[in-house]
Design a protein around this motif. Structure first.
Motif, PDB file in Angstrom:
ATOM      1  N   ARG A   1      -2.990   5.935 -55.404  1.00  0.00           N
ATOM      2  CA  ARG A   1      -2.555   4.919 -56.365  1.00  0.00           C
ATOM      3  C   ARG A   1      -3.243   3.571 -56.094  1.00  0.00           C
ATOM      4  O   ARG A   1      -3.283   3.109 -54.957  1.00  0.00           O
ATOM      5  CB  ARG A   1      -1.035   4.706 -56.281  1.00  0.00           C
ATOM      6  CG  ARG A   1      -0.224   5.968 -56.324  1.00  0.00           C
ATOM      7  CD  ARG A   1       1.176   5.714 -56.793  1.00  0.00           C
ATOM      8  NE  ARG A   1       2.083   5.100 -55.828  1.00  0.00           N
ATOM      9  CZ  ARG A   1       2.578   5.694 -54.742  1.00  0.00           C
ATOM     10  NH1 ARG A   1       2.181   6.916 -54.420  1.00  0.00           N
ATOM     11  NH2 ARG A   1       3.438   5.078 -53.974  1.00  0.00           N
ATOM     12  N   VAL A   2      -3.744   2.996 -57.158  1.00  0.00           N
ATOM     13  CA  VAL A   2      -4.298   1.648 -57.084  1.00  0.00           C
ATOM     14  C   VAL A   2      -3.703   0.872 -58.251  1.00  0.00           C
ATOM     15  O   VAL A   2      -3.263   1.468 -59.228  1.00  0.00           O
ATOM     16  CB  VAL A   2      -5.844   1.653 -57.184  1.00  0.00           C
ATOM     17  CG1 VAL A   2      -6.464   2.296 -55.959  1.00  0.00           C
ATOM     18  CG2 VAL A   2      -6.322   2.371 -58.441  1.00  0.00           C
ATOM     19  N   ALA A   3      -3.647  -0.451 -58.119  1.00  0.00           N
ATOM     20  CA  ALA A   3      -3.144  -1.256 -59.228  1.00  0.00           C
ATOM     21  C   ALA A   3      -4.329  -1.938 -59.892  1.00  0.00           C
ATOM     22  O   ALA A   3      -5.117  -2.619 -59.241  1.00  0.00           O
ATOM     23  CB  ALA A   3      -2.132  -2.277 -58.734  1.00  0.00           C
TER      24      ALA A   3
ATOM     25  N   LEU B   1      -3.669  -4.755 -52.224  1.00  0.00           N
ATOM     26  CA  LEU B   1      -2.950  -3.472 -52.213  1.00  0.00           C
ATOM     27  C   LEU B   1      -3.896  -2.350 -51.797  1.00  0.00           C
ATOM     28  O   LEU B   1      -3.558  -1.493 -50.978  1.00  0.00           O
ATOM     29  CB  LEU B   1      -2.368  -3.184 -53.604  1.00  0.00           C
ATOM     30  CG  LEU B   1      -1.624  -1.854 -53.715  1.00  0.00           C
ATOM     31  CD1 LEU B   1      -0.308  -1.905 -52.953  1.00  0.00           C
ATOM     32  CD2 LEU B   1      -1.373  -1.480 -55.173  1.00  0.00           C
TER      33      LEU B   1
ATOM     34  N   THR C   1      -0.397   0.866 -62.507  1.00  0.00           N
ATOM     35  CA  THR C   1      -0.744   1.836 -61.477  1.00  0.00           C
ATOM     36  C   THR C   1      -1.681   2.891 -62.050  1.00  0.00           C
ATOM     37  O   THR C   1      -1.424   3.448 -63.108  1.00  0.00           O
ATOM     38  CB  THR C   1       0.530   2.504 -60.928  1.00  0.00           C
ATOM     39  OG1 THR C   1       1.305   1.509 -60.267  1.00  0.00           O
ATOM     40  CG2 THR C   1       0.188   3.614 -59.938  1.00  0.00           C
TER      41      THR C   1
END
Lengths: 277, 468
Positions: free
Chosen positions: A226-228, A252, A233
């Motif tokens: 998961r990355v923002a 993050l 997301t």
């Protein structure tokens, strides 16, 4: 099993494998990755495709020794085989005629940028490549990148080759020079990509980065990667790996890279112990 | 008429304290004597309601009769003629809501323990013939039809469809994305509930029928569905399940230490992270672990976390005990092992430290209102009821949806807004020519046996289509 047809030790701790994987080679595109597992007890790790040849049925990967798995991988020789080689995964890099594209590569990122630069060049873009490493001894594929580039700048942190300094300096100068840059592709360590994105932001030049977070399956099943991006997301394995660098939540991204630091250290030490005995 | 025996034979299990510290199977299975005692309770009623209750129509009274008579090879034959995966079904089917619910003795609250007997037969066969001794070449069950069928996904739906089609003489190839076959049976359901050796031996059985299994083959990437259809396959069955994890959608959900149940269970089961560092894949072992959700996957996640060494494991569920969607047996197992249930509780947000690690979960207390469209009472937030649970690991087990990979790379496949593929319930046929689908990809996450039932239905229709 997937056989290693060619092994090259490019520089200290960075190796190239050309793998026999005809089905993957047939569908591979620049910017995609494979998930590799060495053997029964191995973990699944994502590695970006550095080259592919449909006719020969081969896919080339370049990796750096950073922990137990990559150290174990590095011990394999030509003719050896690995258990799994899954791909091509992820969305291919966007290849169009943009105009002038600056391709910025850091460290092992040179191998990831190479097929993208080649495809962009083929699509009619003017390519300005900026390649940075810590020192001359760690420089590789400058010749490969040069072949796809109209202009080429090499930087080393210690000044042992090319220009002394980091890639963001020539990148900034390029943007300030008044020359029209239509797009930047920046691939390398997280911190390098972050600072490239920060450098281009005031100039409003779209900057594509390739994220390589921790993954397990690589097909959208687990959500480990998961990355923002722009507050949303995303799963890097299926939505990426390429994203707009100006919209990535870099803090993050960096924090999630550290989830298994303790375990990775433990595994590496175990491996070194068992390997030296 | 003989007097009804209403004493179900209990199945031995590992003691809760002991099993909470290991990954060995919880339920230990019947001995031959226990199986025969249980089998002898079956009154062989003419109505055979149990068969009606079985999604794959196993001739239940017949295999039970064979057990009673001590004719185990016959029991195996009867069972396997309808069910290629009995060792799996005997362990993970919700028999209490299927065959055992319709058993005539269920009215007396003592249905025959059909699941335990099924498991016994499968285990007897493994112990006696062993998968290794099964013939490697296709069994001479029928003439080859010369028709080629691709099955996408090797979970319960795909394995069942493949086995049935191979038995009918078709040439079947399964394409599996992961490095082992079995799908959710391998990556999802833990070793202590379904030993992987049993899954492997049933996969080997399907392969022994002549089914080819191509691992590491991500359909949609390595080849699209249309490319497979153009590559000489007469029909395709899609059984790719529901592999896309659902999250709550909170911004704080990306803190380190927050897992989807899919990731947590994949690391533990498929990648054997409980054996780290002997196996290379790590998993974080929290001290205080909260699992969000109330289904079987939530129970599995909680019980894995406990076995990995957590001090405290909570199940956080927004409804109450009676609405838990998990099997009762698994809820009881979890409670016995010391999992703490926090009912009528729902997370509001996750709290993190400066290093992005989760340290707490702020929750609302809930109350139940009128029933919603699912028939269960709707949970309503109690305003001002916020409280914090200290946690260092969270596992989100809120269900899964189908992976969009195939639907998004295929022309002419109809999908719903939940991402499921539309298929005719009676035949498994999709709106796309020569393509069938079944299991979780059609229904959303459901049970192993319902997926197997769908695989069976589709296999029969594919056979009909191919002129069988």
């Amino acid at each position: 099993m997937y056989k290693i047809l060619l092994k090259q030790d490019l520089v200290t701790q960075i190796h190239l494998f050309r793998m026999a994987a005809p089905a993957v080679a047939r569908k591979a595109r620049a910017g995609q990755f494979v998930v590799v597992r060495i053997d029964e007890k191995g973990e699944r790790i994502p590695l970006t495709i550095a080259d592919y040849d449909e006719k020969e049925g081969t896919v080339t990967i370049v990796f750096m020794e950073v922990g137990a798995t990559t150290a174990r991988l590095a011990l394999l020789k030509e003719g050896d085989a690995i258990a799994d080689f899954v791909g091509p995964l992820g969305v291919p890099a966007e290849i169009e005629k943009f105009g002038t594209v600056a391709c910025v590569a850091g460290g092992v990122g040179a191998a990831v940028v190479a097929p993208i630069a080649r495809a962009l060049k083929k699509a009619g873009n003017k390519i300005i490549t900026i390649l940075g490493t810590r020192s001359k001894e760690l420089l590789f594929w400058d010749d490969v990148l040069k072949a796809s580039s109209d202009e080429m700048i090499v930087t080393t942190d210690d000044g042992s080759y090319g220009r002394k300094g980091v890639v963001t300096e020539p990148l900034k100068e390029l943007l300030e020079s008044g020359q029209k840059i239509d797009r930047v592709v920046a691939i390398g360590p997280v911190v390098m990509m972050k600072f490239c994105a920060l450098t281009t932001l005031p100039f409003g030049v779209k900057t594509i980065v390739s994220l390589n977070p921790i993954m397990v399956d690589g097909t959208g099943m687990c959500g480990c990667c998961r990355v923002a991006v722009d507050g949303e997301t995303k799963f890097a394995c299926v939505d990426g790996p390429d994203f707009d660098g100006h919209k990535v939540d870099w803090d993050l991204m960096a924090a999630r890279q550290r989830i298994y630091l303790g375990e990775e250290k433990c595994a590496y030490e175990e491996w070194q112990k068992s390997h030296s005995s | 008429m003989a007097k009804l025996n209403l004493n179900r034979v209990a199945m031995p299990r590992q003691a809760p304290k002991k099993r909470a510290k290991n990954f060995n199977e919880v339920a230990l299975g019947y001995s031959l004597e226990q199986a025969q005692e249980e089998a002898s309770r079956c009154i062989q009623c003419p109505k055979r309601n149990c068969v009606e209750g079985c999604p794959v129509g196993v001739d239940i009274p017949d295999f039970i009769k064979a057990i009673r008579e001590g004719d185990m090879p016959e029991a195996v034959k009867v069972l396997k003629s309808k069910n290629a995966l009995p060792g799996i079904c005997g362990r993970v089917c919700p028999q209490e809501s299927q065959c055992e619910a319709t058993c005539t003795l269920a009215k007396k609250e003592a249905p025959i323990a059909i699941g335990r007997l099924e498991r016994f037969v499968a285990d007897w066969e493994r112990g006696n013939t062993g998968a290794a001794k099964l013939p490697k070449s296709p069994k001479p069950t029928g003439k080859s039809t010369g028709k080629k069928i691709a099955v996408v996904g090797s979970g319960p739906a795909g394995l069942t469809a493949a086995a049935d089609l191979a038995k009918l003489g078709h040439s079947v190839t399964i394409f599996e994305a992961l490095h082992v076959a079995g799908g959710v049976l391998m990556y999802g359901i833990p070793e202590f509930r379904l030993p992987k050796e049993i899954v492997q031996s049933e996969v080997d059985y399907v392969a022994s029928l002549g089914v080819k299994i191509e691992l590491d083959s991500v359909v949609g990437k390595l080849a699209t569905l249309d490319e497979i259809l153009a590559d000489g396959y007469n029909a395709v069955f899609l059984g790719t399940g529901a592999g896309l994890p659902m999250f709550l959608g909170y911004p704080s959900e990306n803190l380190n230490g927050i897992y989807s149940a899919n990731e947590f269970l994949t690391r533990v089961n498929l990648m054997k992270a409980y054996l780290f560092p002997d196996y290379d894949t790590p998993v974080k072992v929290g001290k205080q672990v909260a699992v969000i959700g109330g289904g079987n996957v939530a129970m599995d996640s909680a019980r894995c976390a406990l076995r990995l060494g957590a001090d405290k494991v909570y199940i956080v569920y927004r409804r109450s005990d009676v609405e838990l969607p998990a099997r009762r047996e698994e809820v009881e197992n979890a409670m016995e092992e010391g999992i703490e249930f926090k009912f009528l509780t729902n997370p509001k947000q996750f709290l993190g430290d400066e290093q992005n690690w989760v340290v707490g979960m702020e929750c609302h207390r809930m109350e139940l209102g009128e029933p919603d469209e699912s028939g269960r009472r709707r949970p309503i937030v109690k305003e001002g009821s916020e409280f914090v649970i200290d946690v260092d690991e969270v596992i989100v087990a809120l269900g899964t949806r189908p992976n969009p990979l195939i639907a998004s790379t295929t022309e002419g496949l109809e999908t719903t807004r939940w991402g499921t593929v539309v298929a005719d319930e009676a035949t498994g046929k999709t709106v796309k020519d020569r393509v069938w689908a079944g299991g979780d990809i059609v229904t959303g996450s459901a049970t192993v046996i319902s997926a197997m039932g769908a695989g069976k239905v589709a296999a029969a229709d594919i056979n009909k289509f191919l002129g069988g």
